[in-house]
Scaffold this motif. Sequence first.
Motif: not given
Length: 206
Positions: A98, A119-123, A125, A138, A141, A143
């Motif tokens: 991060t 992301d912060t919902t554990n999704k 991308y 972002p 987050l 990555h």
Amino acid sequence: MAFKLDLLLTLGLAFATLYISVAGDADILSDFIVPPNLNGIDGNFFTFTGMRVLLNGDFPTTFKVLKASMAEFPALNGQSVSYAVLEYPAGSVNPPHTHPRAAELLFLLNGNLEVGFVDTTNKLYTQTLQQGDMFVFPKGLIHYQYNNDTKNGAIAVSAFGSANAGTASIPGSVFNTSIDSGILAKSFKTDVATIQKIKAGFGAKA
């Protein structure tokens, strides 16, 4: 008493909102910031030559980052910008990490890269980038980037909205520090022997 508590709560929320809205590099009250140990500057102060090695050097055998942040280029202090050139040999990865103080805008100059962030919902991308593509990670987050080409390298340039974006490597921060192995074993729902084996791979003390 209730009125005072409501007022304090309102002021606290307002302050928190204001803090969040201005989070990041602070604005400066001058054109630029000169380190206190320098007297009299010229164009050399605003020039960074650390990337010249890319022109004549050999391509690395492991993933490599060349940074132009405030640490390497003091003229960036207060300018809210920094860069990095990332070199990915065939099959190499830039492990999950991060940047706590800035978003990252990556531009792929050559090759192909598999990139992704959570992301912060554990999704998750993800995207497969081709030469000439850009991708934004972002701020803050987790990555990564992966060159899944087994024959060809890749090169990318990243821009950050901070002179000191910071980098926190997830594997290194977790397994190459002195966090107790028992705590890590419970956290990752495994046993201490497995954690110690992973730590050994980082050269950390078990």
